[in-house]
Design a protein around this motif. Sequence first.
Motif, PDB file in Angstrom:
ATOM      1  N   VAL A  57      36.679  16.610   5.554  1.00  0.00           N
ATOM      2  CA  VAL A  57      35.818  15.590   4.938  1.00  0.00           C
ATOM      3  C   VAL A  57      35.139  16.153   3.693  1.00  0.00           C
ATOM      4  N   THR A  58      34.584  17.354   3.796  1.00  0.00           N
ATOM      5  CA  THR A  58      33.878  17.926   2.643  1.00  0.00           C
ATOM      6  C   THR A  58      34.848  18.304   1.524  1.00  0.00           C
ATOM      7  N   GLN A  59      36.033  18.767   1.873  1.00  0.00           N
ATOM      8  CA  GLN A  59      37.037  19.082   0.855  1.00  0.00           C
ATOM      9  C   GLN A  59      37.463  17.808   0.126  1.00  0.00           C
ATOM     10  N   TYR A  60      37.681  16.741   0.881  1.00  0.00           N
ATOM     11  CA  TYR A  60      38.049  15.467   0.267  1.00  0.00           C
ATOM     12  C   TYR A  60      36.946  14.995  -0.674  1.00  0.00           C
ATOM     13  N   TYR A  61      35.690  15.110  -0.230  1.00  0.00           N
ATOM     14  CA  TYR A  61      34.567  14.681  -1.058  1.00  0.00           C
ATOM     15  C   TYR A  61      34.465  15.526  -2.332  1.00  0.00           C
ATOM     16  N   ALA A  62      34.699  16.812  -2.207  1.00  0.00           N
ATOM     17  CA  ALA A  62      34.613  17.703  -3.373  1.00  0.00           C
ATOM     18  C   ALA A  62      35.702  17.388  -4.394  1.00  0.00           C
ATOM     19  N   ILE A  63      36.873  17.025  -3.926  1.00  0.00           N
ATOM     20  CA  ILE A  63      37.985  16.753  -4.829  1.00  0.00           C
ATOM     21  C   ILE A  63      37.933  15.320  -5.376  1.00  0.00           C
ATOM     22  N   GLU A  64      37.704  14.356  -4.491  1.00  0.00           N
ATOM     23  CA  GLU A  64      37.790  12.942  -4.863  1.00  0.00           C
ATOM     24  C   GLU A  64      36.462  12.347  -5.342  1.00  0.00           C
ATOM     25  N   GLY A  65      35.350  12.949  -4.976  1.00  0.00           N
ATOM     26  CA  GLY A  65      34.052  12.415  -5.369  1.00  0.00           C
ATOM     27  C   GLY A  65      33.549  11.306  -4.468  1.00  0.00           C
ATOM     28  N   ARG A  66      34.220  11.093  -3.374  1.00  0.00           N
ATOM     29  CA  ARG A  66      33.819  10.086  -2.381  1.00  0.00           C
ATOM     30  C   ARG A  66      34.336  10.541  -1.022  1.00  0.00           C
ATOM     31  N   TYR A  67      33.814   9.934   0.018  1.00  0.00           N
ATOM     32  CA  TYR A  67      34.264  10.289   1.363  1.00  0.00           C
ATOM     33  C   TYR A  67      35.526   9.510   1.710  1.00  0.00           C
ATOM     34  N   PRO A  68      36.382  10.068   2.563  1.00  0.00           N
ATOM     35  CA  PRO A  68      37.617   9.364   2.933  1.00  0.00           C
ATOM     36  C   PRO A  68      37.328   8.068   3.698  1.00  0.00           C
ATOM     37  N   GLU A  69      38.166   7.061   3.464  1.00  0.00           N
ATOM     38  CA  GLU A  69      37.982   5.759   4.094  1.00  0.00           C
ATOM     39  C   GLU A  69      38.277   5.777   5.587  1.00  0.00           C
ATOM     40  N   SER A  70      39.180   6.662   5.997  1.00  0.00           N
ATOM     41  CA  SER A  70      39.567   6.698   7.407  1.00  0.00           C
ATOM     42  C   SER A  70      40.029   8.097   7.790  1.00  0.00           C
ATOM     43  N   LEU A  71      40.168   8.284   9.063  1.00  0.00           N
ATOM     44  CA  LEU A  71      40.675   9.553   9.588  1.00  0.00           C
ATOM     45  C   LEU A  71      42.155   9.711   9.238  1.00  0.00           C
ATOM     46  N   GLU A  72      42.867   8.610   9.117  1.00  0.00           N
ATOM     47  CA  GLU A  72      44.286   8.652   8.774  1.00  0.00           C
ATOM     48  C   GLU A  72      44.511   9.277   7.400  1.00  0.00           C
ATOM     49  N   VAL A  73      43.596   9.053   6.475  1.00  0.00           N
ATOM     50  CA  VAL A  73      43.708   9.659   5.144  1.00  0.00           C
ATOM     51  C   VAL A  73      43.678  11.181   5.281  1.00  0.00           C
TER      52      VAL A  73
END
Length: 108
Positions: A57-73
């Motif tokens: 979750v934190t890696q996704y936020y750091a790269i994308e600038g937002r939190y992932p929409e779902s666990l599947e992502v």
Amino acid sequence: MKRFYYGRQQSGMRKAFASLVIFFIAVLLFCAGIDGASGKAKREQKEFLEDAVWRSVTQYYAIEGRYPESLEVLREEYGLQYDSDEFFVDYQVFGANLMPDVTVLDRG
């Protein structure tokens, strides 16, 4: 040949019963140890899964600038893997810039 033995002699049946009791106590202690080790391993697996989800979750936020929409992502794009038969991961999203609520539950 028991020249110097002054104690009570045990019968063969009594010795066999004592040996049987000692054997069952040893088996029970062994099973309790295995059960305790299994429970500890399960708790550690759950902790590792929680850490892996939060890292993703934190890696996704750091790269994308937002939190992932779902666990599947996280599963598809970031390689998050876990045994869904053993654990249930509840992933609740409140918004793109609000930290999601993640709960890992043991199904066993």
